[in-house]
Design a protein around this motif. Structure first.
Motif, PDB file in Angstrom:
ATOM      1  N   VAL A 199       2.192   6.663  -7.051  1.00 11.92           N
ATOM      2  CA  VAL A 199       1.129   7.417  -7.709  1.00 11.92           C
ATOM      3  C   VAL A 199       1.161   8.892  -7.302  1.00 11.92           C
ATOM      4  O   VAL A 199       1.242   9.798  -8.147  1.00 11.92           O
ATOM      5  CB  VAL A 199      -0.246   6.804  -7.400  1.00 11.92           C
ATOM      6  CG1 VAL A 199      -1.363   7.676  -7.966  1.00 11.92           C
ATOM      7  CG2 VAL A 199      -0.349   5.393  -7.990  1.00 11.92           C
ATOM      8  N   SER A 200       1.109   9.140  -5.998  1.00 10.92           N
ATOM      9  CA  SER A 200       0.963  10.523  -5.522  1.00 10.92           C
ATOM     10  C   SER A 200       2.239  11.337  -5.709  1.00 10.92           C
ATOM     11  O   SER A 200       2.193  12.495  -6.150  1.00 10.92           O
ATOM     12  CB  SER A 200       0.546  10.525  -4.053  1.00 10.92           C
ATOM     13  OG  SER A 200       1.543   9.921  -3.244  1.00 10.92           O
ATOM     14  N   LYS A 249       0.213   7.975   2.455  1.00  7.73           N
ATOM     15  CA  LYS A 249       1.101   7.812   1.301  1.00  7.73           C
ATOM     16  C   LYS A 249       0.398   8.215   0.002  1.00  7.73           C
ATOM     17  O   LYS A 249       1.059   8.591  -0.970  1.00  7.73           O
ATOM     18  CB  LYS A 249       1.563   6.361   1.201  1.00  7.73           C
ATOM     19  CG  LYS A 249       2.213   5.819   2.458  1.00  7.73           C
ATOM     20  CD  LYS A 249       3.494   6.543   2.786  1.00  7.73           C
ATOM     21  CE  LYS A 249       4.159   5.933   4.024  1.00  7.73           C
ATOM     22  NZ  LYS A 249       5.412   6.630   4.384  1.00  7.73           N
ATOM     23  N   LEU A 250      -0.927   8.138  -0.021  1.00  7.91           N
ATOM     24  CA  LEU A 250      -1.684   8.529  -1.210  1.00  7.91           C
ATOM     25  C   LEU A 250      -1.788  10.039  -1.365  1.00  7.91           C
ATOM     26  O   LEU A 250      -2.325  10.521  -2.361  1.00  7.91           O
ATOM     27  CB  LEU A 250      -3.087   7.924  -1.159  1.00  7.91           C
ATOM     28  CG  LEU A 250      -3.163   6.389  -1.162  1.00  7.91           C
ATOM     29  CD1 LEU A 250      -4.574   5.924  -0.879  1.00  7.91           C
ATOM     30  CD2 LEU A 250      -2.679   5.833  -2.489  1.00  7.91           C
ATOM     31  N   LEU A 251      -1.288  10.777  -0.376  1.00  6.91           N
ATOM     32  CA  LEU A 251      -1.364  12.238  -0.388  1.00  6.91           C
ATOM     33  C   LEU A 251       0.007  12.885  -0.562  1.00  6.91           C
ATOM     34  O   LEU A 251       0.183  14.065  -0.250  1.00  6.91           O
ATOM     35  CB  LEU A 251      -2.017  12.733   0.906  1.00  6.91           C
ATOM     36  CG  LEU A 251      -3.407  12.154   1.208  1.00  6.91           C
ATOM     37  CD1 LEU A 251      -3.903  12.630   2.568  1.00  6.91           C
ATOM     38  CD2 LEU A 251      -4.391  12.543   0.107  1.00  6.91           C
ATOM     39  N   ALA A 252       0.982  12.119  -1.044  1.00 11.29           N
ATOM     40  CA  ALA A 252       2.336  12.626  -1.307  1.00 11.29           C
ATOM     41  C   ALA A 252       2.957  13.261  -0.062  1.00 11.29           C
ATOM     42  O   ALA A 252       3.515  14.367  -0.121  1.00 11.29           O
ATOM     43  CB  ALA A 252       2.326  13.624  -2.465  1.00 11.29           C
ATOM     44  N   THR A 253       2.877  12.553   1.060  1.00 10.81           N
ATOM     45  CA  THR A 253       3.434  13.079   2.302  1.00 10.81           C
ATOM     46  C   THR A 253       4.932  12.851   2.432  1.00 10.81           C
ATOM     47  O   THR A 253       5.562  13.455   3.301  1.00 10.81           O
ATOM     48  CB  THR A 253       2.728  12.429   3.508  1.00 10.81           C
ATOM     49  OG1 THR A 253       2.831  11.002   3.407  1.00 10.81           O
ATOM     50  CG2 THR A 253       1.266  12.825   3.551  1.00 10.81           C
ATOM     51  N   ASP A 254       5.505  11.982   1.601  1.00  7.64           N
ATOM     52  CA  ASP A 254       6.952  11.751   1.642  1.00  7.64           C
ATOM     53  C   ASP A 254       7.644  12.748   0.712  1.00  7.64           C
ATOM     54  O   ASP A 254       7.847  12.486  -0.483  1.00  7.64           O
ATOM     55  CB  ASP A 254       7.280  10.309   1.239  1.00  7.64           C
ATOM     56  CG  ASP A 254       6.933   9.320   2.332  1.00  7.64           C
ATOM     57  OD1 ASP A 254       6.934   9.722   3.510  1.00  7.64           O
ATOM     58  OD2 ASP A 254       6.668   8.142   2.015  1.00  7.64           O
ATOM     59  N   ALA A 255       8.006  13.890   1.270  1.00 10.63           N
ATOM     60  CA  ALA A 255       8.569  14.973   0.444  1.00 10.63           C
ATOM     61  C   ALA A 255       9.897  14.582  -0.185  1.00 10.63           C
ATOM     62  O   ALA A 255      10.258  15.110  -1.242  1.00 10.63           O
ATOM     63  CB  ALA A 255       8.743  16.222   1.306  1.00 10.63           C
ATOM     64  N   PHE A 256      10.621  13.676   0.443  1.00  6.36           N
ATOM     65  CA  PHE A 256      11.913  13.259  -0.116  1.00  6.36           C
ATOM     66  C   PHE A 256      11.738  12.677  -1.508  1.00  6.36           C
ATOM     67  O   PHE A 256      12.509  12.973  -2.431  1.00  6.36           O
ATOM     68  CB  PHE A 256      12.577  12.238   0.806  1.00  6.36           C
ATOM     69  CG  PHE A 256      13.803  11.591   0.213  1.00  6.36           C
ATOM     70  CD1 PHE A 256      15.011  12.275   0.182  1.00  6.36           C
ATOM     71  CD2 PHE A 256      13.745  10.315  -0.320  1.00  6.36           C
ATOM     72  CE1 PHE A 256      16.140  11.686  -0.366  1.00  6.36           C
ATOM     73  CE2 PHE A 256      14.873   9.727  -0.873  1.00  6.36           C
ATOM     74  CZ  PHE A 256      16.071  10.408  -0.895  1.00  6.36           C
ATOM     75  N   GLY A 283       0.817  -1.211   0.000  1.00  2.00           N
ATOM     76  CA  GLY A 283       0.000   0.000   0.000  1.00  2.00           C
ATOM     77  C   GLY A 283       0.845   1.253   0.000  1.00  2.00           C
ATOM     78  O   GLY A 283       0.537   2.228  -0.712  1.00  2.00           O
ATOM     79  N   ALA A 284       1.932   1.255   0.793  1.00  2.00           N
ATOM     80  CA  ALA A 284       2.810   2.428   0.855  1.00  2.00           C
ATOM     81  C   ALA A 284       3.529   2.640  -0.475  1.00  2.00           C
ATOM     82  O   ALA A 284       3.671   3.780  -0.943  1.00  2.00           O
ATOM     83  CB  ALA A 284       3.822   2.257   1.984  1.00  2.00           C
ATOM     84  N   PHE A 291      -4.828  -0.715   9.089  1.00  2.00           N
ATOM     85  CA  PHE A 291      -3.679  -0.345   8.279  1.00  2.00           C
ATOM     86  C   PHE A 291      -3.849   1.019   7.610  1.00  2.00           C
ATOM     87  O   PHE A 291      -2.908   1.516   6.984  1.00  2.00           O
ATOM     88  CB  PHE A 291      -3.432  -1.401   7.197  1.00  2.00           C
ATOM     89  CG  PHE A 291      -3.080  -2.754   7.754  1.00  2.00           C
ATOM     90  CD1 PHE A 291      -2.281  -2.880   8.869  1.00  2.00           C
ATOM     91  CD2 PHE A 291      -3.547  -3.910   7.142  1.00  2.00           C
ATOM     92  CE1 PHE A 291      -1.957  -4.120   9.391  1.00  2.00           C
ATOM     93  CE2 PHE A 291      -3.224  -5.157   7.638  1.00  2.00           C
ATOM     94  CZ  PHE A 291      -2.425  -5.267   8.763  1.00  2.00           C
ATOM     95  N   LEU A 292      -5.017   1.616   7.725  1.00  2.00           N
ATOM     96  CA  LEU A 292      -5.293   2.866   7.019  1.00  2.00           C
ATOM     97  C   LEU A 292      -4.344   4.008   7.403  1.00  2.00           C
ATOM     98  O   LEU A 292      -3.884   4.741   6.517  1.00  2.00           O
ATOM     99  CB  LEU A 292      -6.745   3.277   7.250  1.00  2.00           C
ATOM    100  CG  LEU A 292      -7.804   2.346   6.637  1.00  2.00           C
ATOM    101  CD1 LEU A 292      -9.208   2.818   6.999  1.00  2.00           C
ATOM    102  CD2 LEU A 292      -7.631   2.276   5.128  1.00  2.00           C
ATOM    103  N   PRO A 293      -4.025   4.229   8.703  1.00  2.00           N
ATOM    104  CA  PRO A 293      -3.100   5.331   9.023  1.00  2.00           C
ATOM    105  C   PRO A 293      -1.704   5.145   8.445  1.00  2.00           C
ATOM    106  O   PRO A 293      -0.956   6.115   8.312  1.00  2.00           O
ATOM    107  CB  PRO A 293      -3.060   5.319  10.563  1.00  2.00           C
ATOM    108  CG  PRO A 293      -4.302   4.616  10.975  1.00  2.00           C
ATOM    109  CD  PRO A 293      -4.554   3.591   9.923  1.00  2.00           C
TER     110      PRO A 293
END
Length: 278
Positions: free
Chosen positions: A88-89, A147-154, A81-82, A140-142
């Motif tokens: 995608v995001s 990850k679907l919201l592009a929270t990993d800026a790196f 999922g991650a 597992f949702l949190p």
């Protein structure tokens, strides 16, 4: 002169091998300890096995409330999922920052970069409150939905740098052929981003598979435990710890990480070498 160069090369390689052995010693010791009886693990720091015990793997597999297969599957679900969410995001966000023009583009890009410096401990409390109110605790949702919201800026920054290295003439040629923004992204940019996407996949796999803190916070039911949280369950402060079984399952948990790195090493090196340094 050539003899001196050969001697220098041999010495350098010997030093590198010695340094590699020093760094790998803890891993080798863990593998050896997984094959030793529990009462011999901490008696000597050597890596020779006198009494081979394969039973540690069988005992460790069924030592907890659920078979270790359950925890491996839980980790696989979170990792997949991650990976899907980041691919995608982050690719879409990177395309927007690298190719599109919109109000406040530089400002939002700077804000995105600042988030890289925020430790997870700063945001975990408000995130926990938000997910608790949504009823997502012990699911597992949190671990997947952000990850679907592009929270990993790196990874967004990594892909932005890669896309900036792709000639804009390709975009213009695709636009002449009738492609819109979505068509350019899907048919031109995305196929050329394979090294960056592979790098994102490998890093996401390793970081998510080894993540302990977030999974410990959000997962409370033993049936939902992932591999890192399950390994922590082997350590019991009120009873004796089965170190042999814990080391055996630790070795099992490392196998997917080693395989992911070995299979994706070529793409990993290429992705890092062609991004960030432009």
């Amino acid at each position: 002169m050539r003899t001196e160069l050969n001697l220098k090369s041999v010495l350098i390689h010997l030093l590198l091998v010695a340094a590699a052995l020093v760094m790998l010693y803890p891993v080798i010791w863990m593998v050896v300890s997984s094959l030793r009886p529990g009462n011999e693990i901490f008696r000597e720091p050597g890596i020779l096995v006198r009494d081979l015990r394969i039973s540690n793997y069988r005992t460790g597999w069924n030592a907890l409330t659920e078979p270790f297969t359950r925890y491996l599957l839980n980790s696989a679900v979170v990792v997949l999922g991650a990976i899907l969410g980041n691919l995608v995001s982050c690719s879409m966000a990177a395309y927007a920052f690298a190719r599109l023009e919109f109000t406040g583009k530089r400002f939002w890009f700077a804000i995105m970069l600042v988030t890289i410096m925020l430790p997870i401990h700063v945001v975990i409390v408000p995130q926990y409150i938000l997910f608790s109110q949504a009823g997502w605790i012990n699911t597992f949702l949190p671990l997947v939905v952000p990850k679907l919201l592009a929270t990993d800026a790196f990874f967004v920054f990594l892909m932005v740098q890669f896309i900036r290295g792709i000639p804009r003439e390709l975009d213009e040629a695709a636009r002449i052929d009738g492609c819109g923004r979505a068509g350019i992204f899907l048919r031109v940019i995305l196929p050329l981003m394979v090294p960056a996407l592979a790098t994102t996949t490998i890093f996401t796999f390793i970081w998510t598979w080894n993540d302990f803190f977030s999974q410990l916070i959000y997962l409370t039911d033993p049936k939902m435990y992932t591999v890192p949280v399950a390994l922590r369950s082997f350590v019991d402060a009120t009873a004796s710890t089965n170190w042999g079984s814990m080391f055996a399952m630790s070795v099992v948990s490392l196998v997917p990480v080693f395989l992911a790195f070995l299979l994706g090493q070529r793409y990993l090196v290429k992705g890092i070498a062609t991004t960030g340094i432009k």
